[in-house]
Design a protein around this motif. Structure first.
Motif, PDB file in Angstrom:
ATOM      1  N   ALA B  25      78.137 -39.313  -2.734  1.00  0.00           N
ATOM      2  CA  ALA B  25      78.510 -38.981  -1.112  1.00  0.00           C
ATOM      3  C   ALA B  25      77.644 -40.333  -1.535  1.00  0.00           C
ATOM      4  O   ALA B  25      76.789 -40.628   0.156  1.00  0.00           O
ATOM      5  CB  ALA B  25      78.169 -38.138  -0.818  1.00  0.00           C
ATOM      6  N   TRP B  26      76.231 -40.237  -2.217  1.00  0.00           N
ATOM      7  CA  TRP B  26      74.862 -40.960  -1.895  1.00  0.00           C
ATOM      8  C   TRP B  26      75.245 -42.785  -2.508  1.00  0.00           C
ATOM      9  O   TRP B  26      75.741 -42.529  -3.065  1.00  0.00           O
ATOM     10  CB  TRP B  26      73.931 -40.616  -2.612  1.00  0.00           C
ATOM     11  CG  TRP B  26      73.405 -39.297  -2.232  1.00  0.00           C
ATOM     12  CD1 TRP B  26      74.673 -38.037  -2.361  1.00  0.00           C
ATOM     13  CD2 TRP B  26      72.540 -39.125  -0.587  1.00  0.00           C
ATOM     14  NE1 TRP B  26      73.618 -36.772  -1.767  1.00  0.00           N
ATOM     15  CE2 TRP B  26      72.787 -37.643  -0.850  1.00  0.00           C
ATOM     16  CE3 TRP B  26      71.553 -40.202  -0.700  1.00  0.00           C
ATOM     17  CZ2 TRP B  26      72.265 -37.043   0.395  1.00  0.00           C
ATOM     18  CZ3 TRP B  26      71.299 -39.395   0.649  1.00  0.00           C
ATOM     19  CH2 TRP B  26      71.530 -37.177   0.452  1.00  0.00           C
ATOM     20  N   VAL B  27      74.646 -43.590  -2.272  1.00  0.00           N
ATOM     21  CA  VAL B  27      74.636 -45.574  -2.282  1.00  0.00           C
ATOM     22  C   VAL B  27      75.210 -45.865  -2.995  1.00  0.00           C
ATOM     23  O   VAL B  27      75.820 -46.393  -1.624  1.00  0.00           O
ATOM     24  CB  VAL B  27      73.604 -44.982  -3.681  1.00  0.00           C
ATOM     25  CG1 VAL B  27      73.463 -46.688  -3.948  1.00  0.00           C
ATOM     26  CG2 VAL B  27      72.342 -44.079  -4.099  1.00  0.00           C
ATOM     27  N   THR B  28      76.682 -45.252  -3.431  1.00  0.00           N
ATOM     28  CA  THR B  28      77.377 -46.529  -3.192  1.00  0.00           C
ATOM     29  C   THR B  28      78.867 -46.195  -3.008  1.00  0.00           C
ATOM     30  O   THR B  28      80.036 -47.020  -2.984  1.00  0.00           O
ATOM     31  CB  THR B  28      77.890 -46.448  -6.075  1.00  0.00           C
ATOM     32  OG1 THR B  28      78.199 -45.198  -5.606  1.00  0.00           O
ATOM     33  CG2 THR B  28      76.908 -47.066  -6.335  1.00  0.00           C
ATOM     34  N   TYR B  29      78.455 -44.844  -2.670  1.00  0.00           N
ATOM     35  CA  TYR B  29      80.243 -43.990  -1.757  1.00  0.00           C
ATOM     36  C   TYR B  29      80.842 -45.363  -0.700  1.00  0.00           C
ATOM     37  O   TYR B  29      79.866 -44.890   0.580  1.00  0.00           O
ATOM     38  CB  TYR B  29      79.739 -43.180  -1.383  1.00  0.00           C
ATOM     39  CG  TYR B  29      81.254 -42.382  -1.193  1.00  0.00           C
ATOM     40  CD1 TYR B  29      82.335 -42.440  -1.084  1.00  0.00           C
ATOM     41  CD2 TYR B  29      80.989 -41.590   0.761  1.00  0.00           C
ATOM     42  CE1 TYR B  29      83.279 -41.516  -0.496  1.00  0.00           C
ATOM     43  CE2 TYR B  29      82.750 -41.072   1.679  1.00  0.00           C
ATOM     44  CZ  TYR B  29      83.567 -41.341   0.704  1.00  0.00           C
ATOM     45  OH  TYR B  29      83.866 -40.777   1.478  1.00  0.00           O
ATOM     46  N   SER B  30      80.774 -45.863  -0.402  1.00  0.00           N
ATOM     47  CA  SER B  30      81.876 -47.095   0.842  1.00  0.00           C
ATOM     48  C   SER B  30      81.621 -46.591   2.017  1.00  0.00           C
ATOM     49  O   SER B  30      82.501 -45.528   2.220  1.00  0.00           O
ATOM     50  CB  SER B  30      82.797 -47.780   0.618  1.00  0.00           C
ATOM     51  OG  SER B  30      83.237 -48.859   0.870  1.00  0.00           O
ATOM     52  N   ASN B  31      81.036 -47.183   2.793  1.00  0.00           N
ATOM     53  CA  ASN B  31      81.056 -47.467   4.514  1.00  0.00           C
ATOM     54  C   ASN B  31      82.668 -47.553   4.781  1.00  0.00           C
ATOM     55  O   ASN B  31      82.760 -46.976   6.141  1.00  0.00           O
ATOM     56  CB  ASN B  31      80.181 -47.676   4.911  1.00  0.00           C
ATOM     57  CG  ASN B  31      80.447 -49.916   5.241  1.00  0.00           C
ATOM     58  OD1 ASN B  31      80.958 -49.540   4.621  1.00  0.00           O
ATOM     59  ND2 ASN B  31      78.884 -49.986   5.779  1.00  0.00           N
ATOM     60  N   ALA B  32      83.318 -48.187   4.315  1.00  0.00           N
ATOM     61  CA  ALA B  32      84.407 -47.789   4.508  1.00  0.00           C
ATOM     62  C   ALA B  32      85.876 -46.181   4.335  1.00  0.00           C
ATOM     63  O   ALA B  32      86.761 -46.693   5.292  1.00  0.00           O
ATOM     64  CB  ALA B  32      85.606 -49.175   3.075  1.00  0.00           C
ATOM     65  N   ASN B  33      84.798 -45.946   4.153  1.00  0.00           N
ATOM     66  CA  ASN B  33      85.330 -44.305   4.856  1.00  0.00           C
ATOM     67  C   ASN B  33      84.917 -44.000   5.350  1.00  0.00           C
ATOM     68  O   ASN B  33      85.477 -42.851   5.914  1.00  0.00           O
ATOM     69  CB  ASN B  33      84.558 -43.132   2.985  1.00  0.00           C
ATOM     70  CG  ASN B  33      85.711 -43.604   1.753  1.00  0.00           C
ATOM     71  OD1 ASN B  33      86.575 -43.308   1.463  1.00  0.00           O
ATOM     72  ND2 ASN B  33      84.186 -44.423   0.466  1.00  0.00           N
ATOM     73  N   TYR B  34      84.013 -44.410   6.450  1.00  0.00           N
ATOM     74  CA  TYR B  34      83.486 -44.200   8.293  1.00  0.00           C
ATOM     75  C   TYR B  34      84.367 -44.637   8.148  1.00  0.00           C
ATOM     76  O   TYR B  34      84.710 -45.949   9.223  1.00  0.00           O
ATOM     77  CB  TYR B  34      82.475 -44.355   8.171  1.00  0.00           C
ATOM     78  CG  TYR B  34      81.464 -44.150   9.176  1.00  0.00           C
ATOM     79  CD1 TYR B  34      81.287 -42.401   9.614  1.00  0.00           C
ATOM     80  CD2 TYR B  34      81.862 -44.951   9.884  1.00  0.00           C
ATOM     81  CE1 TYR B  34      80.915 -42.457  10.774  1.00  0.00           C
ATOM     82  CE2 TYR B  34      81.309 -44.339  11.943  1.00  0.00           C
ATOM     83  CZ  TYR B  34      80.668 -43.296  12.187  1.00  0.00           C
ATOM     84  OH  TYR B  34      80.740 -42.692  13.116  1.00  0.00           O
TER      85      TYR B  34
END
Lengths: 266, 388
Positions: B25-34
């Motif tokens: 869930a860190w660094v590479t987990y895209s903020n497109a998921n927010y």
């Protein structure tokens, strides 16, 4: 191709004092002086090429400050510091007409040195050097990979990667932990380059060989052309079926290319 | 003991499978998921929870800082602390903490904390942290410079708070011609300082040197006790006696009707927290230089011991969290306090995917069944010490 280690002919390290630093330096062979600078992968990766080049050259191969198990000295903050240190090193040994070669981070150091004092050098050879950034051809980020996968990613052939993994020992991994701290100090940000370097590469007006693996994932081959465009007298030699460490994966080809290049530049 | 309600503010709506597919869930987990629609509600939900904690009698509320992750959506905790400062009427407000090395201008932290200390009329606690390993990937600061930047930024902030400006500061990493921060802190000489850390000896030595309160992040209680012993030993060596006020344990508490029901209720949320939101690989969490080489060698010696998946039962058994009936929670918290000797409990009442209704019920239960029993409780000598 897996390098063979000939234990019997293994040369030993001298210690040379440069300022406050005691530098381990491996010397081998005789002939024109070739100064070889190892990359972030560590000194040992250069041994096979040193052994071959010693047949025709007086090879001088130091271990960089902050490598080989010692922590980085206080004055070591950036790669240009290493380059200035090696200018002191050339002075201390009174080396002239030097054929300078470096791999990856060692290539970056060599290029920084050459922009500052090209007149000390007879030729320059850069093996997949770090030092410039190509946003359009960015490679992998080994810092985000677990160490075992980062190691494999440096090679093209799985066999070469296996062999590299098999060479690891608890001692070499201890040394590696310390070396990674030095690498992070020198190359974390900006990542493995200095934006100022490319501005001054035109000062390197000596014959320059760029050796590059066609399958380099850290610095994809477009980097070779970018370097060639920035250097006045550069020639590119690509190596097929080869990753980021041609001197390990294709030792014979690299040693032969270096010897030919240095001979031609005399 | 003082019990603070500590919030991580996880993005609890994250699709756990998409975190798994990404590996972290860190660094590479895209903020497109927010999803901002859900996120906006979440901020209000979490702030409501902290406001309620204050109304219910918790001794303080605490927020923290994490960057570019679904693990916690408080990259600038001062914004949330500012919102809380107008609503917290009884207890303390704590930011635990700001990651000093990650900023190029530590004076922004001196200013932010000084404003909060003014707003809270001194009932503010300033947390200083290094930031976690993954954040050195997200923010271009070398982890090899993390420790020295932390110390230098700290020195600058304390000097800005305690010495009349303007003055010049000429550090290795931070250089200012004019340091003259307005406002000055409300507290004299400066706000109380907490240093949350995962327990490295070099950090503990530094915290002891300044007599700050050391806050231990998520760890089994036996380890916490050993680390707190180190603090007390270092203080003894320095010629002073550390007390409970110098030690804070960061934990999570859930009070249910029975031990069984409490476990059943929290299990999915606790396991999501430990195994999804926290999941990374060593390259993320231990970038080179972030941890000393000596610590890395020790860690390597126990490599592979940590189980791939942490169950809620294991986390409860090893005392990373306290879950159970009111009676069980009281007994364990008292036993853990006696074992480790801390004076602060930094208690998460929400974690992972836990929904709002569960959190508010949990807060009410803790307020009714736990807080009154611990208000003035000091660590009691435990059998090991008594036998010596």
């Amino acid at each position: 191709m897996e390098p063979t280690h000939t234990k019997a002919a293994e040369p030993s390290f001298d210690t040379i004092t440069i300022g406050s630093h005691r530098a381990p330096v491996l010397r081998a062979g005789s002939g024109p002086t070739a100064l070889l600078l190892h990359g972030e992968e560590g000194f040992d990766a250069l041994r096979p090429v040193i052994a071959r080049l010693a047949a025709t050259h007086s090879v001088i191969a130091p271990i960089h400050p902050g490598f080989g198990g010692d922590p980085a000295p206080d004055w070591l903050d950036r790669v240009s510091d290493v380059a200035m240190y090696y200018l002191d090193f050339l002075d201390a040994l009174d080396l002239r007409e030097v054929h300078l070669a470096g791999a990856s981070m060692g290539g970056w150091i060599a290029a920084e040195l050459a922009t500052r004092s090209p007149d000390r050098l007879a030729s320059l050879a850069l093996i997949a050097p770090a030092g410039i950034h190509l946003p359009e051809a960015a490679g992998i980020d080994p810092f985000l990979m677990v160490e075992t996968l980062a190691l494999r990613a440096m090679y093209h052939s799985p066999e070469a990667a296996d062999a590299a993994a098999a060479r690891l020992t608890p001692e070499s991994e201890d040394i590696r932990l310390q070396e990674r701290v030095t690498i992070a100090r020198l190359g974390w940000s900006p990542r493995l380059h200095d934006p100022a370097l490319r501005k001054w590469l035109h000062r390197i007006d000596i014959p320059t060989l760029l050796l590059w693996g066609e399958n380099d994932r850290l610095f994809p081959p477009a980097h070779a052309q970018a370097w060639a465009a920035l250097l006045p007298k550069a020639r590119v030699q690509m190596i097929a079926a080869c990753g980021h460490l041609p001197h390990v994966e294709h030792t014979e080809a690299v040693a032969a290319a270096l010897a030919t290049h240095m001979e031609a530049a005399r | 003991m003082k019990i603070f309600n500590f919030h991580l503010m996880p993005y609890r709506h994250a699709d756990l499978d998409s975190i798994d597919r990404n590996g972290t869930a860190w660094v590479t987990y895209s903020n497109a998921n927010y999803d901002p629609k859900l996120g906006a509600e979440l901020y209000h939900e979490y702030l409501d929870q902290l406001e309620q904690a204050d109304a219910l009698g918790f001794d303080g509320v605490a927020v923290n800082e994490h960057h570019q992750t679904a693990y916690g959506i408080m990259p600038t905790p001062g914004v949330l602390a500012g919102a809380l400062s107008r609503r917290i009427k009884h207890g303390y407000l704590a930011v635990l903490g700001r990651a000093l090395p990650l900023t190029n201008n530590p004076l922004t932290i001196a200013e932010e904390f000084a404003i909060l200390d003014n707003l809270m009329r001194g009932k503010f606690i300033a947390g200083f942290v290094r930031g976690i390993g993954a954040e050195y990937h997200s923010i271009p600061v070398s982890p090899a410079e993390s420790a020295e930047r932390f110390v230098e930024a700290h020195d600058l902030i304390i000097k800005a708070w305690t010495q009349p400006g303007p003055f010049a500061f000429d550090g290795k990493h931070y250089k200012f011609n004019y340091v003259n921060t307005w406002p000055r802190p409300y507290s004299e000489p400066h706000p109380r300082v907490f240093c949350p850390s995962s327990g490295s000896i070099s950090t503990i030595r530094w915290v002891v040197k300044h007599r700050y309160t050391y806050a231990q992040t998520l760890a089994p209680i036996a380890n916490v006790a050993k680390i707190f012993d180190l603090y007390r030993e270092e203080a003894d060596r320095a010629g002073w006696q550390a007390g409970p006020e110098n030690l804070a344990w960061s934990n999570a508490i859930y009070v249910g009707e029975t031990d069984e029901k409490a476990l059943r209720d929290v299990k999915p949320h606790l396991e999501a927290y430990a195994n999804r939101f926290l999941k990374t690989n060593p390259a993320f969490m231990s970038p080179p230089g972030y941890t000393t080489v000596e610590s890395l060698k020790k860690q390597r010696a126990v490599r592979g011991v940590r189980p791939a998946f942490q169950t809620a039962e294991e986390m409860i058994e090893r005392g990373l969290v306290i879950v159970g009936s009111a009676n069980t929670v009281r007994e364990k918290l008292a036993a853990y306090q006696d074992l480790a000797g801390f004076g602060y409990s930094l208690t998460k009442t929400q974690w992972g995917t836990m929904p709002h209704s569960m959190v508010t019920e949990n807060q009410h239960a803790i307020a009714k069944e736990v807080l009154p029993y611990f208000r003035d409780r000091m660590p009691q000598p435990h059998p090991k010490i008594a036998a010596e």
